[in-house]
Design a protein around this motif. Structure first.
Motif, mmCIF file in Angstrom:
data_model
loop_
_atom_site.group_PDB
_atom_site.id
_atom_site.type_symbol
_atom_site.label_atom_id
_atom_site.label_comp_id
_atom_site.label_asym_id
_atom_site.label_seq_id
_atom_site.Cartn_x
_atom_site.Cartn_y
_atom_site.Cartn_z
ATOM 1 N N ALA A 22 -22.382 30.888 8.294
ATOM 2 C CA ALA A 22 -23.475 30.553 7.370
ATOM 3 C C ALA A 22 -23.074 29.358 6.509
ATOM 4 O O ALA A 22 -23.890 28.471 6.236
ATOM 5 N N LEU A 23 -21.812 29.312 6.101
ATOM 6 C CA LEU A 23 -21.338 28.191 5.284
ATOM 7 C C LEU A 23 -21.402 26.884 6.076
ATOM 8 O O LEU A 23 -21.860 25.854 5.560
ATOM 9 N N LEU A 24 -20.977 26.928 7.337
ATOM 10 C CA LEU A 24 -21.020 25.732 8.178
ATOM 11 C C LEU A 24 -22.463 25.256 8.359
ATOM 12 O O LEU A 24 -22.760 24.060 8.261
ATOM 13 N N ASP A 25 -23.340 26.214 8.594
ATOM 14 C CA ASP A 25 -24.752 25.890 8.751
ATOM 15 C C ASP A 25 -25.291 25.223 7.487
ATOM 16 O O ASP A 25 -25.996 24.204 7.561
ATOM 17 N N ARG A 28 -23.997 21.679 7.070
ATOM 18 C CA ARG A 28 -24.696 20.739 7.964
ATOM 19 C C ARG A 28 -26.061 20.378 7.397
ATOM 20 O O ARG A 28 -26.468 19.223 7.445
ATOM 21 N N GLN A 29 -26.752 21.375 6.884
ATOM 22 C CA GLN A 29 -28.058 21.116 6.279
ATOM 23 C C GLN A 29 -27.945 20.153 5.104
ATOM 24 O O GLN A 29 -28.750 19.251 4.923
ATOM 25 N N ARG A 30 -26.939 20.367 4.287
ATOM 26 C CA ARG A 30 -26.732 19.492 3.120
ATOM 27 C C ARG A 30 -26.493 18.057 3.574
ATOM 28 O O ARG A 30 -26.991 17.109 2.982
ATOM 29 N N LEU A 31 -25.684 17.908 4.628
ATOM 30 C CA LEU A 31 -25.379 16.563 5.129
ATOM 31 C C LEU A 31 -26.647 15.867 5.597
ATOM 32 O O LEU A 31 -26.858 14.684 5.318
ATOM 33 N N VAL A 32 -27.493 16.610 6.310
ATOM 34 C CA VAL A 32 -28.725 16.023 6.834
ATOM 35 C C VAL A 32 -29.584 15.512 5.680
ATOM 36 O O VAL A 32 -30.220 14.461 5.773
ATOM 37 N N ARG A 45 -15.913 14.716 -3.946
ATOM 38 C CA ARG A 45 -15.940 13.730 -5.034
ATOM 39 C C ARG A 45 -17.361 13.364 -5.450
ATOM 40 O O ARG A 45 -17.564 12.409 -6.202
ATOM 41 N N CYS A 46 -18.311 14.099 -4.974
ATOM 42 C CA CYS A 46 -19.707 13.744 -5.229
ATOM 43 C C CYS A 46 -20.091 14.074 -6.669
ATOM 44 O O CYS A 46 -19.840 15.189 -7.139
ATOM 45 N N PRO A 47 -20.714 13.138 -7.376
ATOM 46 C CA PRO A 47 -21.081 13.401 -8.771
ATOM 47 C C PRO A 47 -22.229 14.393 -8.923
ATOM 48 O O PRO A 47 -22.335 15.042 -9.955
ATOM 49 N N VAL A 48 -23.091 14.512 -7.911
ATOM 50 C CA VAL A 48 -24.181 15.481 -8.057
ATOM 51 C C VAL A 48 -23.833 16.827 -7.442
ATOM 52 O O VAL A 48 -24.224 17.866 -7.923
ATOM 53 N N HIS A 49 -23.112 16.838 -6.425
ATOM 54 C CA HIS A 49 -22.769 18.025 -5.640
ATOM 55 C C HIS A 49 -23.964 18.954 -5.498
ATOM 56 O O HIS A 49 -24.261 19.754 -6.371
ATOM 57 N N CYS A 50 -24.639 18.812 -4.367
ATOM 58 C CA CYS A 50 -25.915 19.477 -4.175
ATOM 59 C C CYS A 50 -25.780 20.913 -3.678
ATOM 60 O O CYS A 50 -26.776 21.586 -3.483
#
Ligand code: SF4
Ligand SMILES: [Zn+2]
Length: 92
Positions: A22-25, A28-32, A45-50
């Protein structure tokens, strides 16, 4: 990275456990949907971290565990990952 973490921490010998799958899924969704597109920084290192807080903690645990352990197995990939970790978002 998730595979290494799951194998060692969750006995996920060949397949990821449900939680890690589920974490991998989710990752991947976040990356898309990443707002940075091709200028994407490393998520660590992302300032927003979604990521949702719970999953953010999970992915951080995976990175903390697997990051240092990847070096001896995949020296080239590990070096690339270290370089990537230094990337800041574009414009910063
Ligand atoms: S954490 Fe940041 S870099 Fe990673 S997917 Fe989300 S917005 Fe993009
Ligand atoms: Zn797992």
């Amino acid at each position: 990275m998730i595979r290494l973490y799951c194998r060692d921490r969750h006995d996920g010998a060949s397949d990821l456990c449900g939680e890690c799958a589920a974490l991998l899924d989710y990752a991947r969704q976040r990356l898309v949907h990443c707002r940075y597109g091709v200028d994407k920084p490393t998520c660590a290192r992302c300032p927003v971290h979604c990521y949702k807080p719970v999953l953010r903690e999970q992915i951080r645990a995976v990175m903390r565990y697997s990051g240092p352990r990847m070096a001896p197995r995949h020296p080239v990939l590990a070096a690339a990952h270290l370089l990537d970790r230094r990337r800041a978002p574009a414009g910063e």
